[in-house]
Design a protein around this motif. Structure first.
Motif, short mmCIF file in Angstrom:
data_model
loop_
_atom_site.label_atom_id
_atom_site.label_comp_id
_atom_site.label_asym_id
_atom_site.label_seq_id
_atom_site.Cartn_x
_atom_site.Cartn_y
_atom_site.Cartn_z
N LYS A 86 0.67 -1.38 0.07
CA LYS A 86 -0.01 0.07 0.09
C LYS A 86 0.83 1.37 -0.08
CE LYS A 86 -4.11 -1.62 2.34
NZ LYS A 86 -5.07 -1.58 3.44
N GLU A 87 1.80 1.20 0.94
CA GLU A 87 2.87 2.37 0.87
C GLU A 87 3.62 2.49 -0.29
OE1 GLU A 87 6.80 3.97 3.38
OE2 GLU A 87 5.79 1.93 3.93
N LYS A 88 3.96 1.54 -1.15
CA LYS A 88 4.63 1.77 -2.22
C LYS A 88 3.49 2.20 -3.45
CE LYS A 88 6.87 -0.90 -6.05
NZ LYS A 88 7.28 -2.19 -6.35
N ALA A 89 2.18 1.82 -3.49
CA ALA A 89 1.23 2.15 -4.23
C ALA A 89 1.12 3.71 -3.97
CB ALA A 89 0.23 1.41 -4.04
N ALA A 90 0.97 4.09 -2.68
CA ALA A 90 1.00 5.61 -2.54
C ALA A 90 1.98 6.43 -3.20
CB ALA A 90 0.64 5.66 -0.80
N GLN A 91 3.09 6.03 -2.81
CA GLN A 91 4.28 6.69 -3.39
C GLN A 91 4.43 6.71 -4.84
OE1 GLN A 91 7.56 4.44 -1.94
NE2 GLN A 91 7.45 5.27 0.24
N LEU A 92 3.96 5.59 -5.55
CA LEU A 92 3.71 5.68 -7.16
C LEU A 92 2.68 6.61 -7.57
CD1 LEU A 92 4.37 1.86 -7.71
CD2 LEU A 92 5.91 3.64 -8.46
N GLU A 93 1.52 6.61 -6.97
CA GLU A 93 0.40 7.61 -7.23
C GLU A 93 1.28 8.94 -6.88
OE1 GLU A 93 -3.06 8.58 -8.62
OE2 GLU A 93 -2.34 6.60 -8.20
N ASN A 94 1.98 9.22 -6.10
CA ASN A 94 2.42 10.62 -5.73
C ASN A 94 3.31 11.20 -6.83
OD1 ASN A 94 0.80 11.00 -3.34
ND2 ASN A 94 2.40 10.38 -1.87
N GLN A 95 4.19 10.17 -7.27
CA GLN A 95 5.30 10.51 -8.14
C GLN A 95 4.57 10.56 -9.45
OE1 GLN A 95 7.92 7.14 -8.26
NE2 GLN A 95 8.68 7.54 -6.09
N GLN A 136 3.70 0.64 -13.12
CA GLN A 136 4.08 0.08 -12.18
C GLN A 136 2.99 0.05 -11.12
OE1 GLN A 136 7.88 1.75 -10.76
NE2 GLN A 136 8.22 2.33 -12.63
N LEU A 137 2.22 1.23 -10.96
CA LEU A 137 1.01 1.51 -10.17
C LEU A 137 0.03 0.08 -10.36
CD1 LEU A 137 -0.19 3.07 -7.96
CD2 LEU A 137 -1.09 4.75 -9.85
N ASP A 138 -0.05 0.03 -11.68
CA ASP A 138 -1.37 -1.01 -12.14
C ASP A 138 -0.66 -2.45 -11.42
OD1 ASP A 138 -2.72 0.68 -13.43
OD2 ASP A 138 -2.04 0.08 -15.40
N ASP A 139 0.77 -2.71 -11.63
CA ASP A 139 1.04 -3.90 -11.22
C ASP A 139 1.02 -4.09 -9.67
OD1 ASP A 139 1.75 -4.63 -13.65
OD2 ASP A 139 3.69 -4.02 -13.71
N THR A 140 1.25 -2.71 -8.90
CA THR A 140 1.25 -2.96 -7.80
C THR A 140 -0.28 -3.03 -7.27
OG1 THR A 140 3.27 -1.27 -7.55
CG2 THR A 140 1.88 -1.39 -5.42
N ASN A 141 -1.24 -2.36 -7.69
CA ASN A 141 -2.51 -2.44 -7.37
C ASN A 141 -2.78 -4.06 -7.62
OD1 ASN A 141 -2.85 0.01 -6.68
ND2 ASN A 141 -3.37 0.76 -8.40
N LYS A 142 -2.36 -4.62 -8.50
CA LYS A 142 -2.87 -5.94 -8.86
C LYS A 142 -2.37 -6.79 -7.71
CE LYS A 142 -3.14 -5.81 -13.98
NZ LYS A 142 -2.60 -6.13 -14.98
N LYS A 143 -1.03 -6.66 -7.55
CA LYS A 143 -0.59 -7.54 -6.36
C LYS A 143 -1.17 -7.27 -4.83
CE LYS A 143 4.06 -8.17 -3.79
NZ LYS A 143 5.27 -7.48 -3.64
N LEU A 144 -1.54 -5.87 -4.68
CA LEU A 144 -2.32 -5.64 -3.41
C LEU A 144 -3.56 -6.27 -3.37
CD1 LEU A 144 -2.39 -4.09 -0.91
CD2 LEU A 144 -3.32 -2.00 -2.44
#
Length: 380
Positions: free
Chosen positions: A33-42, A200-208
């Motif tokens: 979740k933290e990684k997804a938030a960072q990617l979203e902010n970036q 990257q965000l899509d992949d992270t959200n899928k993993k989440l």
């Protein structure tokens, strides 16, 4: 007794292992979740930078358009000045040629002709007038030549100034074009960055989503293991697998708990994100996780409307309690009542199972008010 203790020990071990797994999974979910938030902010920051660059491009395009208009005006001024200079040089040259002709004439004929003209004068006044006329012609030629030369110099100066301005505008235009190319490259780079961050965000959200699904499944298994352990611990308390047990009434609500001792809710009333295949996202009841064979009790006294197998609901019992209230019990393993039968509050009407569309033993408990599903927690 030893065999039962061994089973309880194994169940406790499974519960502990599942608990540790849930902790590890929760930590990974938190990190994802933290990684997804960072990617979203970036991604948002990159989009803001791209918008800023796009605004710069638009500004540069406007400046280039204005400058192009000024260059065209300067070209017209330069063209007009070139024509003016050309005409001034023509007039200068004509004056120079006329003066050369008169000088040549005087040189070739000497001063005799001018003397003759003077001697032909009849009066002294006429003589003086002719002498003054000859002098005036010479001075006029000289003055006109100087005047035309001054005009040529002035026009040449103006032309040079206009040409300098024109060249300066050309340099400015070249700078704007270079700046436009640079900003365009930055926009292209930023678009590539946004695309990469989006992937990257899509992949992270899928993993989440996968992690959360796995966590929910692990939690369900933990609840089932805990329920099984509780059932083993309470063995011999009066429950008979082959038939209905004694009545049990618990709680202070309008309804008694239909499955007392098993308060873990594996699926709440209302919206749910990941239902079973073919099931609705609008969950119309509450699911209590419990091991197969656990007693199910009537929430209140009433009349059994139906007690039969019903597709996805499996073995299902519906009881009418009057005043528009009815309760539904799904996925039963055994049913101890039949349609038309009157039951009392807390009566053992069935046992927990996993019949129909179900991932494991549990009771789907549903409360309808005038035919519309309502939150069972309002009555328990």
């Amino acid at each position: 007794m030893i065999h039962r203790k061994r089973i309880i020990s194994l169940v406790l071990t499974a519960v502990m292992c599942l608990g540790l797994g849930l902790q590890v999974n929760a930590s990974e979910i938190s990190e994802t979740k933290e990684k997804a938030a960072q990617l979203e902010n970036q991604k948002k920051a990159a989009e803001n930078e791209k918008n800023s660059l796009a605004a710069q491009l638009e500004k540069i395009a406007g400046e280039m358009e204005d400058l192009q208009g000024q260059i065209e005006e300067k070209e017209m001024e330069l063209f007009a000045k070139e024509e003016e200079l050309s005409q001034a040089k023509v007039e200068e040259n004509e004056q120079y040629q006329d003066m050369k002709k008169r000088i040549k004439y005087m040189y070739e004929n000497g001063n005799a002709q001018f003397i003759e003209i003077l001697l032909e004068s009849k009066t002294i006044g006429d003589f003086l007038n002719k002498a003054e006329y000859i002098s005036t012609i010479s001075e006029y030629d000289r003055d006109m030549l100087e005047q035309f030369q001054e005009i040529v110099k002035a026009v040449e100066k103006q032309e040079a100034e206009i040409r300098d301005e024109y060249e300066e505008m050309g340099d400015m235009q070249d700078e704007l074009i270079a700046k436009q190319d640079q900003v365009s490259k930055l926009v292209t780079q930023k678009e590539a960055e946004i695309s990469s961050l989006g992937s990257q965000l899509d992949d992270t959200n899928k993993k989440l989503a996968q992690l959360e699904e796995a966590a929910a499944e692990a939690q369900r298994k933990q609840a089932e293991a805990a329920a099984s352990q509780q059932a083993q611990s309470s063995a011999g308390s009066g429950y008979k697998p082959g038939g209905a047990g004694a009545a049990v009434v618990s709680g202070n609500g309008t309804f008694t708990h239909p499955c007392p001792g098993y308060t873990y809710i594996s699926s709440y009333f209302g919206y749910r994100e990941q239902p079973l295949a073919g099931a609705s996202t609008n969950h119309k009841g509450m699911d209590f996780a419990a091991p197969q064979g656990t007693p199910i009790y009537a929430a209140a006294s009433g009349t059994v409307v139906s007690a039969a197998y019903s597709g996805n609901a499996g073995n299902m019992i519906t009881i009418s309690h009057g005043n528009g209230l009815s309760t539904i019990y799904m996925h039963c393993y055994q049913m101890y009542v039949s349609a038309g039968q009157t039951v009392s509050k807390g009566q053992n009407i069935a046992s927990v199972g996993t019949t129909g569309n179900s991932t494991g033993p549990h009771l789907h408990f549903q409360v309808n008010l005038n035919g519309v599903p309502t939150n069972p927690m309002n009555y328990l």
